[in-house]
Design a protein around this motif. Structure first.
Motif, short mmCIF file in Angstrom:
data_model
loop_
_atom_site.label_atom_id
_atom_site.label_comp_id
_atom_site.label_asym_id
_atom_site.label_seq_id
_atom_site.Cartn_x
_atom_site.Cartn_y
_atom_site.Cartn_z
N ILE A 79 0.84 -1.21 0.00
CA ILE A 79 0.00 0.00 0.00
C ILE A 79 0.86 1.25 0.00
N ASP A 80 1.95 1.22 0.76
CA ASP A 80 2.87 2.37 0.77
C ASP A 80 3.45 2.59 -0.62
N ALA A 81 3.87 1.52 -1.29
CA ALA A 81 4.41 1.65 -2.64
C ALA A 81 3.35 2.18 -3.59
N LEU A 82 2.15 1.70 -3.44
CA LEU A 82 1.04 2.16 -4.29
C LEU A 82 0.74 3.64 -4.03
N HIS A 83 0.78 4.04 -2.79
CA HIS A 83 0.54 5.45 -2.44
C HIS A 83 1.57 6.36 -3.11
N ARG A 84 2.83 5.93 -3.06
CA ARG A 84 3.87 6.72 -3.72
C ARG A 84 3.61 6.80 -5.22
N ALA A 85 3.16 5.67 -5.79
CA ALA A 85 2.90 5.66 -7.23
C ALA A 85 1.74 6.59 -7.58
N VAL A 86 0.71 6.62 -6.73
CA VAL A 86 -0.44 7.49 -6.99
C VAL A 86 -0.02 8.95 -6.88
N VAL A 87 0.77 9.27 -5.87
CA VAL A 87 1.22 10.65 -5.67
C VAL A 87 2.11 11.08 -6.84
N GLU A 88 2.96 10.20 -7.32
CA GLU A 88 3.85 10.53 -8.42
C GLU A 88 3.16 10.43 -9.77
N GLY A 89 2.05 9.73 -9.87
CA GLY A 89 1.27 9.66 -11.10
C GLY A 89 1.48 8.42 -11.92
N ALA A 90 2.60 7.78 -11.86
CA ALA A 90 2.84 6.56 -12.63
C ALA A 90 4.00 5.82 -12.00
N ASN A 91 4.16 4.59 -12.39
CA ASN A 91 5.29 3.82 -11.90
C ASN A 91 6.57 4.36 -12.52
N ALA A 92 7.63 4.22 -11.81
CA ALA A 92 8.92 4.76 -12.27
C ALA A 92 9.40 4.07 -13.54
N ASP A 93 9.02 2.80 -13.74
CA ASP A 93 9.51 2.07 -14.91
C ASP A 93 8.63 2.26 -16.14
N GLY A 94 7.68 3.18 -16.08
CA GLY A 94 6.82 3.45 -17.22
C GLY A 94 5.72 2.42 -17.39
N GLY A 95 5.45 1.64 -16.38
CA GLY A 95 4.42 0.61 -16.43
C GLY A 95 3.03 1.23 -16.35
N PRO A 96 2.06 0.43 -15.94
CA PRO A 96 0.68 0.92 -15.88
C PRO A 96 0.55 2.07 -14.88
N THR A 97 -0.51 2.83 -15.04
CA THR A 97 -0.72 3.98 -14.17
C THR A 97 -1.02 3.52 -12.75
N ALA A 98 -0.97 4.47 -11.88
CA ALA A 98 -1.21 4.18 -10.47
C ALA A 98 -2.63 3.68 -10.25
N LEU A 99 -3.60 4.21 -10.98
CA LEU A 99 -4.98 3.76 -10.80
C LEU A 99 -5.15 2.30 -11.21
N ALA A 100 -4.48 1.91 -12.29
CA ALA A 100 -4.57 0.51 -12.72
C ALA A 100 -3.93 -0.40 -11.66
N ALA A 101 -2.79 0.02 -11.15
CA ALA A 101 -2.13 -0.76 -10.11
C ALA A 101 -2.99 -0.83 -8.85
N LEU A 102 -3.66 0.30 -8.55
CA LEU A 102 -4.54 0.33 -7.39
C LEU A 102 -5.70 -0.63 -7.57
N ASP A 103 -6.29 -0.69 -8.75
CA ASP A 103 -7.39 -1.63 -9.01
C ASP A 103 -6.93 -3.08 -8.85
#
Length: 172
Positions: A79-103
């Motif tokens: 959840i912490d990693a996901l929160h960082r991804a949501v705040v930053e807008g996307a994964n650092a490696d250019g993968g799916p967006t934070a919302l997709a990862a959250l789902d």
């Protein structure tokens, strides 16, 4: 002289009756002690079953608590990693967006929650079955011993009484 013989015979019969009463009192005391011992043993067995049940329950609760703690820490880090991804807008490696990862993570959390619920129910059912089976086995064994001892005491008492009556009848 006939009176003297009758008095002697009556005294002998009274003496025999007293002796028989003493024997019966002694046998009754022994039977009481035997039953008290069996009851004490039964109480110890029941106490052991209770202690065993409580020990098993503590062990199961400790295992479950450990599993839940491990799952909680794993989910917290995700959840912490996901929160960082949501705040930053996307994964650092250019993968799916934070919302997709959250789902995806939310789906996994729901699945894990269902699995944990089933696991808890299964562990509770196993615990009750194991303790109940152990208790039933011990209680059946103790009941068998108590019944056998009671039957033996009753049979011995009946034989002693029959012998005493036969002896008195033979004297008369």
């Amino acid at each position: 002289e006939a009176r003297a013989e009758a008095a002697a015979e009556a005294a002998a019969l009274r003496s025999a009756i007293r002796a028989e009463a003493e024997v019966r009192a002694r046998e009754s005391a022994e039977a009481s002690k035997s039953f008290e011992t069996l009851l004490r043993k039964l109480g110890e067995d029941v106490r052991w079953i209770d202690e065993e049940h409580l020990r098993c329950r503590r062990e199961d609760e400790a295992k479950l608590s450990e599993a839940v703690g491990s799952l909680r820490s794993s989910l917290t880090s995700r959840i912490d990693a996901l929160h960082r991804a949501v705040v930053e807008g996307a994964n650092a490696d250019g993968g799916p967006t934070a919302l997709a990862a959250l789902d995806v993570t939310a789906g996994r959390v729901e699945a894990l929650q269902a699995h944990v619920g089933r696991l808890c129910a299964h562990m509770e059912a196993l615990k009750v079955k194991e303790v109940a089976a152990a208790a039933e086995t011990r209680v059946s064994a103790v009941e068998g011993r108590v019944a056998a001892a009671a039957h033996a005491q009753a049979h011995a008492g009946a034989q002693a009484q029959a012998q005493a009556v036969a002896a008195l009848a033979a004297r008369l």
